[in-house]
Design a protein around this motif. Structure first.
Motif: not given
Length: 418
Positions: A85-86, A88-89, A115, A204, A225, A228, A237, A239, A370, A372
């Motif tokens: 999902v991100s 961070t995940h 995060t 990232c 991600s 990104k 979505s 990663g 989101g 980036s």
């Protein structure tokens, strides 16, 4: 659209950075060829773009996507999924995959991005963080000049230390991002201290900004991600995790379940956009890097301190600009939002965003929420007042964002007439 003095400043900046832009074009070419070669090696065809449902068994498109990513990143294996999902995940999955209760994680590039603080956690926090599971944590601050403190790193490595963590990008800190060459030096050093240490890199914002990736400089495991750099503005979505096969496999058990790993996972129609995003990524990352160089040149001419400076080597998308107070910072970020194609009418304000320790203002008029790699800017409202700009799918949009932010500051009386 822009005042004449703003356009004159644009012209001066573009004249100044011409040599740098040509250098970036060379990196774009070689990374584009590398990606296409990986597609060709694995005979990517249109049937690989078909979606899968249910368990997703025998999804050949998903399997080949992993192989393509592994080749692009110079790794033994990769795990590329829309189910992350991100960033961070994805990073959390990689760390939980290779760490066990009683092990230790040592970050050697200072305090990690905000995060990740909840992922690391503390003992008994009840959140299921690393430390809640009995995994030790320590970090080594960087030296005043932004370099790793090698003597302190050697001292902090204990028999429990299992994973060495490196954050490639600066995050919300006024320090240089680390080049792949510098990451390679860190890898060599810690492996000399203990050869069995696993070196993990949060990659990232760094993908395709240089000719090599950290896995090609000795890192055992990297993560990033898809919204990104490597998603190329198309991945909605997801990663990726890449590195040595045994560590990628362990991470896959954390994404799904032990014994299942990466053998399942319906792609639900996302495969085409992930492939095509990867194809576009080297070019689009190059556009964003050009935009960061342009921003640095413009604001340096106005007397602001930037990091990196326009002529410095680039190893990620992020351009930091230091302002004298919150009014300048907020005006800059709101100006970036005004230049967006999406939600340009929205006025961002600082707010207590989950996962962050200070109020944060974010400009993000993006097609992917989101995303980036698209033009965005954000900043914690704390001293020193630093804006972090990143992304831009086209160099033209980057320039428009910078000039709009500049004109917004002038119109509010925060800058003298240029």
């Amino acid at each position: 659209m822009f005042k004449e003095q703003v356009l004159r400043l644009m012209d001066r900046a573009e004249e100044q950075i011409q040599g740098k832009l040509k250098e970036i074009d060379g990196i774009i070419d070689r990374n584009q060829w590398k990606v296409i070669s990986a597609f060709q090696k694995h005979k990517v065809s249109d049937f690989h773009f078909a979606g899968s449902t249910g368990y997703g068994y025998n999804d050949r498109g998903r399997e080949v996507l992993d192989l393509v990513y592994a080749d692009v990143f110079g790794a033994e294996a990769a795990l590329v999924r829309p189910h992350f999902v991100s960033g961070t995940h994805t990073i959390s999955t990689a760390l939980f995959g290779v760490l066990r209760p009683g092990d230790g994680l040592l970050m050697i590039t200072g305090r990690p991005y905000d995060t990740l603080h909840k992922v690391i956690g503390k003992q008994g926090d009840g959140l299921g963080s690393l430390q809640d599971f009995g995994i030790g944590y320590d970090e080594v601050p960087l030296l005043d000049d932004g370099r790793p403190d090698y003597s302190e790193i050697a001292r902090r490595i204990t028999p429990q230390t299992k994973v060495i963590g490196i954050q490639r990008s600066r995050g919300y800190s006024w320090r240089p991002s680390f080049t792949v060459e510098q990451i390679g030096e860190m890898v060599r050093f810690v492996k000399e201290v203990r050869s069995d240490l696993i070196v993990f890199v949060d990659n990232c914002y760094g993908e395709f900004t240089e000719l090599r990736e950290p896995t090609e400089a000795g890192a055992d495991l990297i993560a990033g991600s898809l919204i990104k750099n490597p998603g190329g503005g198309l991945a909605a979505s997801g990663g990726y995790i890449a590195g040595k096969s045994k560590y990628v496999e362990l991470a896959s058990y954390r994404l799904t379940a032990p014994g299942i790993g990466g053998e399942v996972g319906a792609m639900l129609g996302t495969t085409r956009s992930i492939y095509q995003g990867l194809f576009l990524a080297p070019h689009l990352v190059g556009q964003a890097v050009k935009g960061s160089v342009f921003a640095a040149s413009v604001f340096e001419q106005l007397g602001f301190v930037t990091h990196p400076r326009w002529q410095d080597p680039r190893t990620d998308l992020i351009q930091a600009i230091r302002f004298s107070g919150p009014e300048h910072l907020i005006a800059f970020v709101q100006g970036i939002q005004q230049a967006a194609a999406v939600d340009s009418h929205v006025v961002p304000e600082p707010w207590d965003m989950p996962g962050y320790e200070h109020p944060v203002i974010m400009a993000a008029g993006t097609f992917i929420s989101g995303g980036s790699l698209e033009l965005s800017a954000d900043a914690p409202i704390r001293e020193p007042y630093i804006a972090y700009m990143q992304g831009g799918l086209t160099y033209s949009h980057c320039k428009m964002g910078v000039l709009t932010a500049l004109q917004n500051m002038i119109d509010r009386g925060l800058l003298p007439e240029i």
